[in-house]
Scaffold this active site. Structure first.
Site, PDB file in Angstrom:
ATOM      1  CG  ASN A   1      37.450  34.794 -27.927  1.00  0.00           C
ATOM      2  OD1 ASN A   1      37.864  35.405 -28.982  1.00  0.00           O
ATOM      3  ND2 ASN A   1      36.287  34.890 -27.469  1.00  0.00           N
TER       4      ASN A   1
ATOM      5  CD  GLU B   1      33.191  30.720 -23.877  1.00  0.00           C
ATOM      6  OE1 GLU B   1      34.350  31.031 -23.418  1.00  0.00           O
ATOM      7  OE2 GLU B   1      32.656  31.477 -24.500  1.00  0.00           O
TER       8      GLU B   1
ATOM      9  CB  SER C   1      35.896  35.175 -15.158  1.00  0.00           C
ATOM     10  OG  SER C   1      35.260  36.306 -15.731  1.00  0.00           O
TER      11      SER C   1
ATOM     12  CE  LYS D   1      35.611  37.466 -25.239  1.00  0.00           C
ATOM     13  NZ  LYS D   1      34.673  37.552 -24.187  1.00  0.00           N
TER      14      LYS D   1
ATOM     15  N   GLY E   1      33.707  37.557 -19.078  1.00  0.00           N
ATOM     16  CA  GLY E   1      34.112  39.056 -18.841  1.00  0.00           C
ATOM     17  C   GLY E   1      33.719  39.584 -17.608  1.00  0.00           C
TER      18      GLY E   1
ATOM     19  CG  HIS F   1      31.896  33.991 -28.236  1.00  0.00           C
ATOM     20  ND1 HIS F   1      31.139  34.886 -27.343  1.00  0.00           N
ATOM     21  CD2 HIS F   1      32.890  33.429 -27.220  1.00  0.00           C
ATOM     22  CE1 HIS F   1      31.719  35.303 -26.416  1.00  0.00           C
ATOM     23  NE2 HIS F   1      32.942  34.217 -26.343  1.00  0.00           N
TER      24      HIS F   1
ATOM     25  CD  GLU G   1      31.644  38.352 -26.434  1.00  0.00           C
ATOM     26  OE1 GLU G   1      32.585  38.445 -27.107  1.00  0.00           O
ATOM     27  OE2 GLU G   1      32.052  38.224 -24.867  1.00  0.00           O
TER      28      GLU G   1
END
Ligand code: PGA
Length: 250
Positions: A9, A166, A212, A11, A172, A94, A96
């Site tokens: 991904n 996730e 991660s 991003k 991250g 996702h 985010e």
């Protein structure tokens, strides 16, 4: 036996020229893998990524989609549009997007349906926040997100959905869930799917871990009983590092 599916991904990273350079370097490094390899790239890179992965074992995905087919939705891209250029996968929900763009369980479900109507495979993200985890609400949160994302789908559609577990606190941050922990959460997601869609579906559905993932922890994570690969953010930005993750079993 379920296949391992390893998706990068990117991003909001990589200009088209960078994407092309990346793919040129990455392609020979992963050509012999038995695992499924997907690059989920920004919209602007999709066409370049599709052209440059033609004839390779690398699949291309988008990172979001709108649930309507067309219309007055400035700035949005539909599943039909993605399909029309040859995109095969799309990340939906996702964390985010849930956090910054008001993505809800309801819009996630609509997007998953739009993806299937257009023959795209959804990669649906679920995961708990640190607070939810500390309050002991992990299982409740991730099973609910899974249930709502898949609501109204047929058994064969659920079989073709990829779920990415996730935990938000691991994205991250450099903090990875332990393989045991991640595997247990994924087992709970699988159990929930079994309750609603039956054992055959639950045994086949691919459930990835994300948060991660890097070359140093991929093997330990992916060799557990229920983790079927990963959704990889930061570590997918370097072709050699991501190739090591894809080739974790070599
Ligand atoms: P990360 O991101 O690997 O950088 O933690 C994973 C993701 O957000 O999909």
């Amino acid at each position: 036996m379920r296949k391992k599916v390893i998706a990068g991904n990117w991003k909001m990273n990589m200009l088209p020229n960078e994407a092309i350079d990346y793919i040129q370097e990455f392609t020979p490094l992963v050509k012999d893998t038995n695992n499924e390899v997907i690059l989920c790239v920004p919209y602007i890179d999709l066409f370049y990524a599709l052209l440059n992965t033609q004839g390779t074992n690398i699949k291309v995905g988008a990172q979001n989609v709108h649930f309507e087919e067309k219309g007055a939705y400035t700035g949005e891209v539909s599943a039909k549009m993605l399909k029309s250029i040859g995109v095969e996968y799309v990340i939906i929900g996702h964390s985010e997007r849930r956090q910054y763009y008001n993505e809800t369980d309801e819009s996630v479900n609509k997007k998953v349906k739009a993806a299937f109507e257009n023959d795209l495979k959804p990669i649906v993200c679920v995961g708990e926040s640190l607070e939810e985890r500390e309050e002991g609400k992990t299982v409740e949160k991730i099973t609910k997100q899974t249930r709502l994302a898949l609501e109204g789908l047929s058994n064969s559609q659920v079989k073709n959905t990829i779920i990415a577990y996730e935990p938000i606190w691991a994205i991250g941050t450099g903090k990875t869930a332990t393989s045991e922990d991640a595997n247990n959460s994924i087992k709970e997601i699988r159990k929930e799917i079994e309750k609603i869609y039956g054992k055959e579906v639950a045994d086949e559905v691919i459930i990835q871990y994300g948060g991660s993932v890097k070359s140093s922890n991929a093997k330990e994570l992916f060799e557990t009983s229920d983790i079927d690969g990963g959704l990889v953010g930061g570590a997918s930005l370097k072709p050699d590092e991501f190739a090591k993750i894809v080739n974790y079993d070599k």
